[in-house]
Design an enzyme around this catalytic site. Sequence first.
Site, short mmCIF file in Angstrom:
data_model
loop_
_atom_site.label_atom_id
_atom_site.label_comp_id
_atom_site.label_asym_id
_atom_site.label_seq_id
_atom_site.Cartn_x
_atom_site.Cartn_y
_atom_site.Cartn_z
N GLY A 31 -29.51 -25.50 60.05
CA GLY A 31 -30.51 -25.52 58.99
C GLY A 31 -31.36 -26.76 59.05
O GLY A 31 -30.83 -27.87 59.08
N GLY A 106 -24.02 -18.53 53.44
CA GLY A 106 -23.87 -17.09 53.34
C GLY A 106 -24.92 -16.49 52.42
O GLY A 106 -25.98 -17.08 52.19
N TYR A 260 -25.94 -16.89 68.97
CA TYR A 260 -27.04 -17.83 68.80
C TYR A 260 -26.72 -19.08 67.97
O TYR A 260 -27.00 -20.19 68.39
CB TYR A 260 -28.24 -17.13 68.15
CG TYR A 260 -29.41 -18.04 67.86
CD1 TYR A 260 -30.29 -18.41 68.86
CD2 TYR A 260 -29.63 -18.53 66.57
CE1 TYR A 260 -31.37 -19.26 68.61
CE2 TYR A 260 -30.71 -19.38 66.30
CZ TYR A 260 -31.57 -19.73 67.32
OH TYR A 260 -32.63 -20.57 67.06
N ASP A 370 -32.54 -14.52 77.75
CA ASP A 370 -32.60 -15.06 76.39
C ASP A 370 -31.36 -14.61 75.62
O ASP A 370 -30.73 -13.60 75.98
CB ASP A 370 -33.87 -14.58 75.69
CG ASP A 370 -34.32 -15.54 74.60
OD1 ASP A 370 -33.56 -16.47 74.25
OD2 ASP A 370 -35.45 -15.37 74.08
N ASP A 371 -31.02 -15.37 74.56
CA ASP A 371 -29.85 -14.99 73.77
C ASP A 371 -30.10 -13.72 72.98
O ASP A 371 -29.19 -12.90 72.78
CB ASP A 371 -29.44 -16.14 72.83
CG ASP A 371 -30.60 -16.64 72.00
OD1 ASP A 371 -30.95 -15.97 71.01
OD2 ASP A 371 -31.15 -17.71 72.33
#
Length: 539
Positions: A31, A106, A260, A370-371
């Site tokens: 974040g 969450g 990720y 890519d993920d």
Amino acid sequence: MCGILGLLLHDPTIDAATEICEGLSLLQHRGQDACGVVTCGPKGRLYQCKANGMVRDVFDDKAIGKLIGGMGVGHVRYPTAGGSNHAEAQPFYVNSPYGLVLAHNGNLIDSATLLQYMDATAHRHINTSSDSELLLNTFADNLQQTGKFRINEEDIFTAIGGLMKQCKGAYACVAMIAGFGIIAFRDPNGIRPVGMASRKAATGKDWLFASESIVADAGGFSDWQDLKPAEAVIITRSAVSRRIVAEPATFAPDIFEFVYFARPDSVLDGVSVYRSRMAMGDALAEEVNKVLLEKNITVDVVIPVPDTARVAALNLAQKLQLPYREGFIKNRYIGRTFIMPGQQMRKKSVRKKLNAMALEFADKNVLLVDDSIVRGTTSMEIIQMAKDVGAKKVIVASCSPPIRYSNVYGIDMPSRSELVAYGRTTEEIAEAIGADLVIFQTLPDLIASVRQFNPSIETLDCSVYTGEYITGGVDEGYLAYIESQRADHVKNRTVPTGHKAVEVKGTNDSYNDRPVRSSNVVANGADDTVGLHNTWNVS
């Protein structure tokens, strides 16, 4: 998606703030919108500093010096419910009962019901549009019902057990009770991660709660243990108490943590994120080989999209016996584009973040690994960059299957219309992002890449791929509601006081009647610190 952290030092004369901030910097990938710390000092006094921005920007020496006390709670935030207003930076605090602080990772799916209960029954004021504040006030209301002058561990376990009956969705939480100790608990499905570790101190043990094990590793903590679904842990300077406080449901960690979000050097629920990504590369190699043979296409070089896909791309290249090259050079001072708010900001950031080296692309058929492909914004820009420097063909291989459904458990991909795979075939996805070919990992292979390292995990939350929500309670009405509130084009909008929600057609009418709570409008003249002085930017 957020990062949470709680720290209790055995010696109360040592301030915990510096170590909490260092731990939050290790969780910054979870974040980048806002961060905050609340500490508890002598006589149970709480000290708070929180603001929008990165950890390094909010917490300078002056800010850390004002956070007194040997225990505290920290949080880094990217908003998935609520807005980006300063008032919604966590941790949240309520003074009654006992002085409670909570940090949450969450998303709750029954916020409308909880908000109605807070208003009509509990009579508790909710100051922001964050579901985390609802979670805190639910905990506070349950503790209030004890009616005690002083509470004990039994009362806290009972209160958290009640919370788990009331709150539906995903939540990993770290809390603190002023002058008492720190607490952590995890939802009955164990969707979001949180664990604990200890460290020897001069006269006892220091204790840590964190979203990922990397915080424990870096801080010299050992004996990392993931909290079990429906488990609560209470730590004071004299005791550690653990209990399953509700009936555990199907254990289903979110698979996107492994794809990720989590750092590769973390271990979540007994699974090495690094090893799981290696396995994703091995499995994807099989799928890529099969599709390339069918299409009669040859590849000259494998290039990862930095950073998350590197591990999988290297394993894929080794398995296919193809050259692996670092074709994109990353500016490490740009944040993760997936968690940047707003499509335009993400699009502008891609070319600032990456530079394509022509010598690795010119006149080559390039396989980009890519993920995942979420909105398609980053993929489209990267593919065009590769073609701009001379790539003949650009084939994209994704470690993740097509993401076609909303995430309701705390990841910012809520609007189906914003997902490039929604309503499109694989060929149409390739056309939309400008690729010559797109190859996706199969869902069974992705699940096996994680489960092989911990077979006791029988289920993983794969709702973004399947549209099946492990908690239940997610219908078309709820999905339409969150899309109306959380899509890029409506984020951060200001809603004047008194305006009502736009009607959302669906089967769950309670969402249609829910009032809009704007983080930009503070009710009853209250300021955004809600009773606890915020030392950020105060000289």
